[in-house]
Design a protein around this motif. Structure first.
Motif, mmCIF file in Angstrom:
data_model
loop_
_atom_site.group_PDB
_atom_site.id
_atom_site.type_symbol
_atom_site.label_atom_id
_atom_site.label_comp_id
_atom_site.label_asym_id
_atom_site.label_seq_id
_atom_site.Cartn_x
_atom_site.Cartn_y
_atom_site.Cartn_z
ATOM 1 N N ASN A 115 0.624 -1.204 -0.023
ATOM 2 C CA ASN A 115 -0.030 -0.098 -0.108
ATOM 3 C C ASN A 115 0.864 1.174 -0.104
ATOM 4 O O ASN A 115 2.167 1.209 0.565
ATOM 5 C CB ASN A 115 -0.858 0.163 1.195
ATOM 6 N N ASN A 122 -4.465 4.928 3.729
ATOM 7 C CA ASN A 122 -4.402 4.109 2.770
ATOM 8 C C ASN A 122 -4.713 4.583 1.465
ATOM 9 O O ASN A 122 -5.734 4.570 0.973
ATOM 10 C CB ASN A 122 -4.870 2.727 2.959
ATOM 11 N N GLY A 124 -4.020 3.086 -1.507
ATOM 12 C CA GLY A 124 -4.056 2.061 -2.393
ATOM 13 C C GLY A 124 -2.735 1.342 -3.006
ATOM 14 O O GLY A 124 -1.870 1.799 -2.618
ATOM 15 N N THR A 125 -3.069 0.638 -4.173
ATOM 16 C CA THR A 125 -1.862 -0.152 -4.612
ATOM 17 C C THR A 125 -2.162 -0.072 -6.135
ATOM 18 O O THR A 125 -2.835 0.655 -6.790
ATOM 19 C CB THR A 125 -2.212 -1.718 -4.141
ATOM 20 N N ARG A 204 -13.375 -1.591 -10.311
ATOM 21 C CA ARG A 204 -13.040 -0.216 -9.757
ATOM 22 C C ARG A 204 -12.952 0.628 -10.926
ATOM 23 O O ARG A 204 -13.422 1.639 -11.074
ATOM 24 C CB ARG A 204 -11.939 -0.256 -8.706
ATOM 25 N N SER A 266 -12.598 6.083 -3.454
ATOM 26 C CA SER A 266 -11.109 6.162 -3.610
ATOM 27 C C SER A 266 -10.407 5.339 -2.287
ATOM 28 O O SER A 266 -11.242 5.205 -1.208
ATOM 29 C CB SER A 266 -10.807 7.770 -3.489
ATOM 30 N N SER A 267 -9.381 4.887 -2.461
ATOM 31 C CA SER A 267 -8.756 3.889 -1.437
ATOM 32 C C SER A 267 -8.853 4.766 -0.066
ATOM 33 O O SER A 267 -9.090 4.105 0.973
ATOM 34 C CB SER A 267 -7.514 3.526 -1.876
ATOM 35 N N ARG A 270 -12.291 4.897 1.184
ATOM 36 C CA ARG A 270 -12.864 3.435 1.272
ATOM 37 C C ARG A 270 -12.276 2.591 2.749
ATOM 38 O O ARG A 270 -12.796 1.928 3.352
ATOM 39 C CB ARG A 270 -12.535 2.660 0.222
ATOM 40 N N HIS A 271 -10.905 2.887 2.932
ATOM 41 C CA HIS A 271 -10.215 2.097 4.133
ATOM 42 C C HIS A 271 -10.585 2.742 5.379
ATOM 43 O O HIS A 271 -10.333 2.152 6.246
ATOM 44 C CB HIS A 271 -8.857 1.809 3.571
ATOM 45 N N SER A 612 -7.320 -7.154 -1.691
ATOM 46 C CA SER A 612 -6.704 -5.810 -1.756
ATOM 47 C C SER A 612 -7.785 -4.827 -1.570
ATOM 48 O O SER A 612 -7.520 -3.512 -1.514
ATOM 49 C CB SER A 612 -5.831 -5.610 -2.894
ATOM 50 N N TRP A 613 -9.172 -4.995 -1.813
ATOM 51 C CA TRP A 613 -10.158 -4.169 -1.993
ATOM 52 C C TRP A 613 -10.488 -3.604 -0.480
ATOM 53 O O TRP A 613 -11.183 -2.818 -0.335
ATOM 54 C CB TRP A 613 -11.390 -4.788 -2.587
#
Length: 613
Positions: A115, A122, A124-125, A204, A266-267, A270-271, A612-613
């Motif tokens: 990440n 976070n 994202g990746t 996504r 967006s990551s 979302r996290h 990873s989501w």
């Protein structure tokens, strides 16, 4: 664009009846006037053919892989490492070259599932190189279709109307793969043997593409409307156009929902609060689909049926999920029972299911705790252990009636128990651990149910050497593989000759998570002949605690170095080699890089389990 009847059912009227050059711009702001339906159809058909072609290529590649794997499995049953030497060598240079530089390759040098962090956020990746190629081709093809306009038209409003029609048309077309790729019960997952995690990446990005196309569709309409207003020398009537106009109002509602999703998905957001994100995401997605459907139906637009089919598939996927949950977890007199035990920084959660399940190594399930959180969301967890046991007799009395006789043990079905390890983080897992820890025996029984099993797409039975890397709670994914491979070695039903389990943890406390199962594994027949366990403790409490138990179970202090382990095991491999990993993104990227270094020197296949989501 109004709800009035469309001037012509097939887009641009014949030139003999209308002169494009002399038509007022206002004629191109409603219905299908100026829209090139023929080119719209060509673009949508080409897009679908592209998707089908990619799927067929993957199916063919999977069939070839499966055929090689089956032959390798059959020829290596009851064979030793000398006889397996043929299968350890690459049969060609092309496939290993593709695996190293495309299939297994990260986008750049090493980083893939690690990440990006901005403080506690976070970010994202990165998609893999192969995923990036497919996504780039897909997105660029959509851009290309949008650019195929009649630039020679003498009326600027007609060109804008064509762009408006093309972007709206493609947004409708892309809604179907968007929905299919986001479903857990996506039929393409078992067909292509591609993980849900991979499909979620495409879900996504296609979602972002649909939102951008919807925005472009709206901007094109606004530009056309502005040209029409200026043509008649009046102030803008753009806002007034929405009055008593369900066609425009529902289209605007769908657009607003898509824009919110674009930001909310967006990551970083979302996290931060995944459960809140998921509920809001589902409501907004339904609103976006519903608004698009009413927008198309009211305006008598082509491809409106695409939206209806998409909404139907959305409902069908959820009906299937809840039907599976009801069947496996609930009965007329009883339901699934859940026992939660508090462990150091984790919980051991055991489900006693209502009906037996057919398990595969490497599966995962989604856990629901309706009394623990207000939401109906679920979280994915790898199955650490499972057993199918005969139902116990609740009393020792001899049967005295025919009903009692029918309920005796020989006529009862077996009971399946599934155990998960849930690492304590935030949200649901933190609440679960706190409740169990507060109980007198550090154990509680609460209502719950699970959905699945999912995953477990690949078999490791055709490989002579298997390396199983686990980081932290990722050990749960690998335990089922170890158990399955040892059992197959004992019954001579696999080609396995060498199993290496590598587990990296922060402290020795993590060993308590799987202690009963590791004890059972270490007592399995012929375990000493094929299994080696390497344990790495990165932050041991005391240096003296890091002591190897035997030559087959070794413990080390410090970080695990996947490159060195893969290199050593590759040099003494027996037959074809498989390397799997389940753990933190940075750890998985290290293993991936180590495999890529060796993939051109012999048969080495790589598998990664990630959420990873």
């Amino acid at each position: 664009m109004t709800s009035k009847p469309i001037p012509h059912a097939h887009g641009l009227p014949p030139a003999s009846n209308y002169s494009i050059c002399s038509m007022a711009p206002g004629n191109f702001t409603q219905g299908l006037m100026g829209v090139n339906l023929q080119m719209d159809k060509v673009s949508s058909y080409t897009l679908w053919l592209t998707i089908v072609a990619v799927c067929l290529i993957i199916v063919i590649a999977r069939l070839v892989q499966g055929g090689v794997s089956l032959l390798r499995h059959l020829f290596n049953l009851n064979s030793d490492h000398v006889q397996q030497a043929y299968w350890a060598r690459n049969g060609s240079k092309a496939w290993p070259w593709l695996k190293k530089r495309l299939i297994y390759a990260p986008l750049f040098r090493k980083r893939h599932n690690r990440n990006f962090q901005m403080g506690r956020l976070n970010m994202g990746t990165l998609p893999s190189r192969f995923h990036t190629v497919l996504l780039t081709l897909y997105i660029m093809s959509n851009i290309g279709y949008c650019c195929l306009l009649n630039y020679k038209s003498c009326n600027r409003a007609a060109i804008i109307a064509e762009l408006r029609g093309r972007t709206g048309h493609l947004a409708f077309v892309n809604m179907m793969p968007l929905m299919v790729f986001g479903g857990r019960n996506n039929i393409l997952i078992p067909l292509l043997r591609v993980s849900f995690d991979t499909f979620n990446i495409f879900h996504r990005w296609i979602g972002r593409l649909v939102a951008v196309e919807a925005i472009a569709h709206t901007i094109a309409w606004m530009a056309g409307k502005d040209i029409a207003d200026r043509h008649v020398n009046q102030q803008s009537t753009m806002v007034l156009a929405f009055n008593d106009n369900p066609f425009l109002s529902w289209g605007l509602a769908s657009l607003i929902a898509m824009i919110i999703i674009l930001i909310q998905a967006s990551s970083a957001i979302r996290h931060l609060a995944y459960e809140t994100f998921l509920h809001l995401h589902q409501v907004l997605a339904f609103l976006a689909f519903l608004g698009a459907g009413i927008h198309g139906h009211t305006g008598q637009l082509p491809l409106t049926n695409y939206v209806y089919v998409t909404i139907g598939l959305w409902f069908l996927e959820r009906i299937v999920r809840w039907a599976m949950i009801a069947y496996h977890n609930f009965g007329l007199r009883s339901c699934t029972r859940v026992t939660v035990e508090a462990l150091p920084e984790a919980c051991r959660v055991t489900y006693q299911l209502k009906r037996p399940w057919q398990m595969r190594p490497g599966c995962h399930v989604y856990a629901h705790f309706p009394t623990l959180t207000w939401s109906l969301t679920s979280h994915p967890f790898s199955i650490a252990w499972y057993d199918t046991l005969p139902t116990t007799i609740e009393s020792e009395k001899l049967p005295t009636t025919t009903v009692d006789l029918a309920n005796t043990l020989p006529n009862r079905k077996n009971t399946t128990t599934i155990t998960l390890i849930m690492s304590k983080k935030s949200g649901m897992t933190a609440k679960l651990h706190a409740r169990a820890l507060a109980a007198p025996s550090n154990s509680i029984t609460i209502p719950g149910y699970i959905e699945g099993p999912y995953g477990g797409l690949e078999s490791l039975h055709s490989y002579g050497t298997v390396l199983l890397f686990a980081g932290g709670v990722g050990i749960t994914h690998q335990l089922s593989h170890v158990r399955d491979l040892l059992a197959s070695y004992d019954t001579s039903t696999s080609a396995i000759q060498n199993i290496v389990l590598i587990w990296s943890v922060r402290t020795q406390d993590a060993f308590d998570w799987v202690h009963p199962w590791m004890s059972e594994i270490l007592q399995m027949p012929h375990r000493r002949d094929v299994l080696k366990v390497l344990l790495f403790v990165t932050k041991p409490k005391h240096a003296g605690d890091v002591v190897s138990r035997s030559t087959q179970v070794k413990m080390f202090g410090g970080r695990c170095k996947p490159g060195r382990i893969v290199e050593e095991e590759f040099e003494k491999r027996k037959g074809a080699m498989a390397v799997t990993v389940c753990g933190p993104g940075a750890f998985a990227d290290e293993v991936r890089g180590a495999v890529r270094e060796r993939v051109e020197e012999g048969v080495v296949d790589f598998q990664e389990e990630s959420f990873s989501w």
